[in-house]
Design an enzyme around this catalytic site. Structure first.
Site, PDB file in Angstrom:
ATOM      1  N   SER A  90       0.839  -1.195   0.000  1.00 47.98           N
ATOM      2  CA  SER A  90       0.000   0.000   0.000  1.00 47.98           C
ATOM      3  C   SER A  90       0.875   1.246   0.000  1.00 47.98           C
ATOM      4  CB  SER A  90      -0.912   0.026   1.233  1.00 47.98           C
ATOM      5  OG  SER A  90      -0.158   0.246   2.410  1.00 47.98           O
ATOM      6  N   VAL A  91       0.326   2.322  -0.554  1.00 49.40           N
ATOM      7  CA  VAL A  91       0.921   3.648  -0.469  1.00 49.40           C
ATOM      8  C   VAL A  91      -0.207   4.610  -0.117  1.00 49.40           C
ATOM      9  CG1 VAL A  91       2.071   5.518  -1.712  1.00 49.40           C
ATOM     10  CG2 VAL A  91       2.752   3.144  -2.142  1.00 49.40           C
ATOM     11  N   ARG A  97       3.107   9.237  -6.190  1.00 50.01           N
ATOM     12  CA  ARG A  97       3.948   9.888  -7.199  1.00 50.01           C
ATOM     13  C   ARG A  97       5.275  10.399  -6.623  1.00 50.01           C
ATOM     14  NH1 ARG A  97      -1.283  11.962  -8.124  1.00 50.01           N
ATOM     15  NH2 ARG A  97      -2.295  10.948  -9.893  1.00 50.01           N
ATOM     16  N   ARG A  98       5.775   9.693  -5.637  1.00 52.40           N
ATOM     17  CA  ARG A  98       7.099  10.015  -5.108  1.00 52.40           C
ATOM     18  C   ARG A  98       8.079   8.863  -5.308  1.00 52.40           C
ATOM     19  NH1 ARG A  98       6.184  13.030   0.749  1.00 52.40           N
ATOM     20  NH2 ARG A  98       4.369  14.302   0.160  1.00 52.40           N
ATOM     21  N   GLY A  99       7.645   7.841  -6.041  1.00 53.36           N
ATOM     22  CA  GLY A  99       8.512   6.685  -6.256  1.00 53.36           C
ATOM     23  C   GLY A  99       8.554   5.735  -5.078  1.00 53.36           C
ATOM     24  N   LEU A 101       6.411   3.274  -4.113  1.00 55.08           N
ATOM     25  CA  LEU A 101       6.151   1.882  -4.467  1.00 55.08           C
ATOM     26  C   LEU A 101       7.378   1.257  -5.131  1.00 55.08           C
ATOM     27  CD1 LEU A 101       4.298  -0.555  -4.701  1.00 55.08           C
ATOM     28  CD2 LEU A 101       3.449   0.368  -6.865  1.00 55.08           C
ATOM     29  N   THR A 102       7.988   1.985  -6.053  1.00 61.34           N
ATOM     30  CA  THR A 102       9.186   1.463  -6.720  1.00 61.34           C
ATOM     31  C   THR A 102      10.293   1.185  -5.711  1.00 61.34           C
ATOM     32  OG1 THR A 102       8.647   2.621  -8.775  1.00 61.34           O
ATOM     33  CG2 THR A 102      10.934   1.962  -8.470  1.00 61.34           C
ATOM     34  N   SER A 125      -4.344  -6.298  -6.840  1.00 70.48           N
ATOM     35  CA  SER A 125      -5.581  -5.520  -6.784  1.00 70.48           C
ATOM     36  C   SER A 125      -5.752  -4.700  -8.052  1.00 70.48           C
ATOM     37  CB  SER A 125      -5.577  -4.607  -5.560  1.00 70.48           C
ATOM     38  OG  SER A 125      -4.443  -3.761  -5.566  1.00 70.48           O
ATOM     39  N   TYR A 130       1.939  -4.221 -11.631  1.00 74.93           N
ATOM     40  CA  TYR A 130       3.071  -5.083 -11.296  1.00 74.93           C
ATOM     41  C   TYR A 130       3.865  -5.603 -12.482  1.00 74.93           C
ATOM     42  CZ  TYR A 130       1.399  -4.716  -6.574  1.00 74.93           C
ATOM     43  OH  TYR A 130       1.035  -4.213  -5.358  1.00 74.93           O
ATOM     44  N   PHE A 417      -3.811 -14.123  -0.180  1.00 74.84           N
ATOM     45  CA  PHE A 417      -2.908 -13.891   0.947  1.00 74.84           C
ATOM     46  C   PHE A 417      -2.547 -12.426   1.039  1.00 74.84           C
ATOM     47  CE2 PHE A 417      -0.592 -15.503  -2.749  1.00 74.84           C
ATOM     48  CZ  PHE A 417       0.352 -14.535  -2.977  1.00 74.84           C
TER      49      PHE A 417
END
Length: 417
Positions: A90-91, A97-99, A101-102, A125, A130, A417
């Protein structure tokens, strides 16, 4: 970019047990759902492997998360291979938009590699997210809404020899889990459940019932032993013509066709119901070949498990191949560059080797396509027809596509999961 947000870079660190409530609250908010029941929260807390979970923090506020359960996943040939079950990603909407997740995916895949696990898997989701991290859709599942008044069943010999009885779901949990464990080696994509995971199947908070009954369970028995089970809810309904209830299937597993048919026939015949809703079933589930009219079942296909090869060589060595194969892959993997380059796969039904090579490439593809094809449910030929795999040697595509296929049960993920 004009819509890019600015601010201090969140701190990324391994989760501490006393931070779990904060990270879980951020997760629930990110998914837009209401608070979960206490027993559901307690289960996920107990299953959390804290040294494998990351939290992103802006001061003392959790703004992101990414976890990885330690699974063992069945692959073609029956081996149980270590895999990181990516979860709780989650973010916070305030920190998009700050990177972030990456950054979490980067750290996580580095960690998975350091743990010596050749695979990472997840359920998405939002599937569009991904692929850029190398995950490919490797298993699919069937949902069906069956008109049980108009789609009858023709059952195999031995069905009438199976005894069915109602049981409290929690009271027969151990027997049901033994059935599940016996089935795991025979179907790629099934995770071997560690202690505690069996409780997931009998969670029964009010929020999950959707107006239906508490969770019910019927076990199938033969010669005094449990050979199958079904968990389900019944949702009553009455219309102008009378009873029009719905059966909602949660789980159904059985060790042989007769036991499975007995359970399906029971579900079709529950009094005061006319519809059976089955979600997340294998694409080769046997009921589809027992019904008199498949059109009355409205089957639909959905993506399920996404697979990412963290270590190409180790992953391709871990499975077997249904036909002899000797092929050199040119693999593109810009996110995990240790996988990039040429790999020679030599394999057959009893084992395989996969090592780096300088030999000319036979097939060119990205690690995403290898992940999609890995469990045998997606054809390399189909990916080539979509332009995702390039054949550089005549006959290489046909050879590899045949070898990667799965002669047994279709790959399937039985639960999330």
């Amino acid at each position: 970019m004009a819509n890019e947000q600015t601010g201090p870079t969140p701190e990324l660190r391994v989760l501490k047990p006393d931070e779990w409530d904060k990270i879980y609250a951020n997760l629930i908010r990110a998914f837009g759902g209401p608070p979960e029941a206490p027993d559901e929260r307690e289960l996920w807390n107990s299953l959390t492997e804290f040294d494998r979970f990351l939290g992103a923090w802006d001061g003392d506020v959790c703004v992101g998360s990414a976890g990885a359960f330690s699974f063992r996943l069945t692959v073609p040939g029956g081996a149980s291979v270590p895999a990181a079950g990516v979860t709780m990603v989650s973010v916070a909407a305030t920190h998009r938009r700050r990177g972030l997740l990456t950054s979490m995916m980067r750290r996580q895949l580095d960690d998975v590699r350091s743990w010596g696990e050749p695979l990472a898997v997840l359920t998405a989701s939002e599937p569009a997210i991904y692929g850029r991290f190398g995950y490919g859709a490797a298993t699919f599942q069937t949902d069906a809404t069956i008109d049980t008044r108009r789609a009858g069943l023709s059952v195999p010999a031995g069905t009438d020899d199976v005894r069915l009885r109602y049981a409290e779901p929690a009271e027969v949990l151990d027997a049901c889990e033994e059935v599940y464990a016996r089935l795991v080696p025979g179907r790629p994509g099934m995770p071997a459940r560690r202690p505690g995971w069996e409780r997931l199947g009998v969670l029964d908070p009010e929020s999950r019932r959707g107006g239906g009954s508490p969770l019910q369970c019927v076990v199938a028995e033969r010669d005094g032993g449990t050979v199958g089970y079904a968990r389900f809810r019944v949702k009553p309904n009455w219309g102008p013509a009378g009873a029009d209830g719905e059966v909602v299937l949660s789980d159904l597993e059985a060790l042989d066709p007769a036991a499975k048919a007995a359970l399906w026939r029971f579900l079709f015949d529950i009094d005061l119901t006319s519809t059976l809703v089955a979600r997340g079933r294998p694409v080769d589930d046997g009921w589809q070949y027992l019904v008199s009219d498949i059109r009355r079942c409205r089957p639909t296909l959905r993506d399920a498990l996404y697979v990412r090869l963290v270590d190409v060589g180790a992953a391709l060595r871990a499975r077997t191949y249904q036909a002899p194969v000797d092929v050199v892959f040119e693999v593109a993997d810009p996110f995990c560059r240790w996988n990039e380059g040429r790999w020679r796969l030599t394999g057959h039904a009893k084992g395989a080797s996969c090592e780096r090579t300088e030999d000319p490439a036979d097939l060119a593809l990205s690690v995403r396509e290898l992940g999609a094809a890995y469990l045998g449910g997606v054809s390399l030929s189909a990916l080539a027809a979509a332009g995702r795999v390039r054949a550089l040697r005549p006959d290489a595509l046909a050879e590899a596509s045949l070898a990667f296929g799965n002669a047994g049960a279709a790959p399937w993920l039985p639960h999330g999961f």
